[in-house]
Design a protein around this motif. Structure first.
Motif, mmCIF file in Angstrom:
data_model
loop_
_atom_site.group_PDB
_atom_site.id
_atom_site.type_symbol
_atom_site.label_atom_id
_atom_site.label_comp_id
_atom_site.label_asym_id
_atom_site.label_seq_id
_atom_site.Cartn_x
_atom_site.Cartn_y
_atom_site.Cartn_z
ATOM 1 N N SER A 66 -5.070 -8.748 -15.935
ATOM 2 C CA SER A 66 -4.075 -9.672 -15.412
ATOM 3 C C SER A 66 -3.477 -9.099 -14.139
ATOM 4 O O SER A 66 -3.526 -7.885 -13.915
ATOM 5 C CB SER A 66 -2.981 -9.956 -16.438
ATOM 6 N N THR B 135 -0.006 -9.511 -11.555
ATOM 7 C CA THR B 135 1.332 -10.056 -11.376
ATOM 8 C C THR B 135 1.786 -9.852 -9.946
ATOM 9 O O THR B 135 1.823 -8.721 -9.461
ATOM 10 C CB THR B 135 2.341 -9.381 -12.327
ATOM 11 N N LEU C 4 4.990 -10.207 -7.905
ATOM 12 C CA LEU C 4 6.378 -10.268 -8.329
ATOM 13 C C LEU C 4 7.225 -11.245 -7.531
ATOM 14 O O LEU C 4 8.259 -11.703 -8.012
ATOM 15 C CB LEU C 4 6.985 -8.870 -8.271
ATOM 16 N N CYS D 113 2.219 -6.216 -5.866
ATOM 17 C CA CYS D 113 1.174 -6.618 -6.798
ATOM 18 C C CYS D 113 1.032 -5.544 -7.872
ATOM 19 O O CYS D 113 0.872 -4.363 -7.564
ATOM 20 C CB CYS D 113 -0.156 -6.788 -6.060
ATOM 21 N N TYR E 254 -1.090 -4.802 -11.666
ATOM 22 C CA TYR E 254 -2.212 -5.277 -12.462
ATOM 23 C C TYR E 254 -2.237 -4.562 -13.805
ATOM 24 O O TYR E 254 -1.608 -3.510 -13.980
ATOM 25 C CB TYR E 254 -3.538 -5.041 -11.724
ATOM 26 N N GLY F 196 -3.651 -13.129 -8.860
ATOM 27 C CA GLY F 196 -2.234 -13.336 -9.105
ATOM 28 C C GLY F 196 -1.850 -14.744 -8.671
ATOM 29 O O GLY F 196 -2.669 -15.494 -8.150
ATOM 30 N N SER F 197 -0.590 -15.074 -8.900
ATOM 31 C CA SER F 197 -0.120 -16.433 -8.627
ATOM 32 C C SER F 197 0.183 -16.686 -7.158
ATOM 33 O O SER F 197 0.480 -17.818 -6.777
ATOM 34 C CB SER F 197 1.128 -16.719 -9.460
#
Lengths: 111, 113
Positions: free
Chosen positions: B3, B5, B7, B23, B25, B104-105
């Motif tokens: 995954s 992320t 932030l 970032c 992970y 990530g998003s």
């Protein structure tokens, strides 16, 4: 050197129809990846093809399918389209390694 | 399973100021790490990658990132941003065997005049 190309640029379909998206990889690249970028869901892995075979599949229903041709180009087929299939579909190609090069995408709109 | 992320979903910064996009992970195996940039209505362009070796990686357009294994981070930095850097930035990880990227998003970087 030409990059990854995708066609069409835009595609408008109605619910229940089928969509076919095409991708031509960079010359010499044998792997093709498909990703979906839907609003609010981010970039999600769909399918990976290498040497004409499906190597891995993301968490998508079977109505998402595809194939890779002998010249390494690829098709993504989406059957029984649903409204939530509206997204930017990105294709990437890779030589025998981990680095992926992306195309400009196909914007699919389902009405 | 892996995954990533990111932030910060949005980072506004003034032109010529420094910027850091974060970032983190998670992965149970060794990973390869990437930063991509996406301009409006376009595909993804690779900014830089960490495959092995030096933990400080330099990329295109003056960007660099540092791989920190103990903190499982791969933050992206630029000492002085330009208006043209306004775009969405994605951090991604691959474990090499599965090959596909986990993203990530995204972080929307907006450079203000």
């Amino acid at each position: 050197e030409a990059g990854v190309t995708q066609s069409p640029t835009h595609l408008i379909k109605t619910r229940g129809q089928q969509a076919t998206l095409r991708c031509s990889p960079i010359s010499g690249h044998t792997s093709v990846y498909w990703y979906q970028q839907a609003l609010g869901l981010g970039l999600q892995f769909l399918l990976w093809y290498d040497e004409g075979e499906e190597r891995n599949r993301g968490n998508f229903p079977p109505r998402f399918s595809g194939r890779q041709f002998p010249n390494y180009s690829s098709e993504l087929n989406v059957n029984a389209l649903e409204l939530e299939d509206s997204a930017l579909y990105l294709c990437a190609s890779s030589p025998r390694g981990v680095e992926q090069f992306f195309g400009p995408g196909t914007r699919l709109t389902v009405l | 399973a892996q995954s990533v992320t990111q932030l910060d979903s949005q980072v506004p910064v003034f032109e010529e100021a420094p910027v850091e996009l974060r970032c983190n992970y998670s992965s149970s195996v060794s990973v390869y790490l990437f930063w991509y940039v996406q301009y409006p209505n376009q595909g993804l362009q690779l900014l830089l990658k960490y495959l092995s070796g030096s933990t400080l990686v330099k990329g295109i357009n003056g960007f660099e990132a540092e791989f920190n294994k103990s903190q499982t981070s791969f933050h992206l930095r630029k000492p002085s941003v330009h208006i043209s850097d306004t775009a969405e930035y994605f951090c991604a990880v691959s474990d090499g065997s599965a090959r596909q990227l986990t993203f990530g998003s995204g972080t929307q970087l907006t450079v203000l005049p």
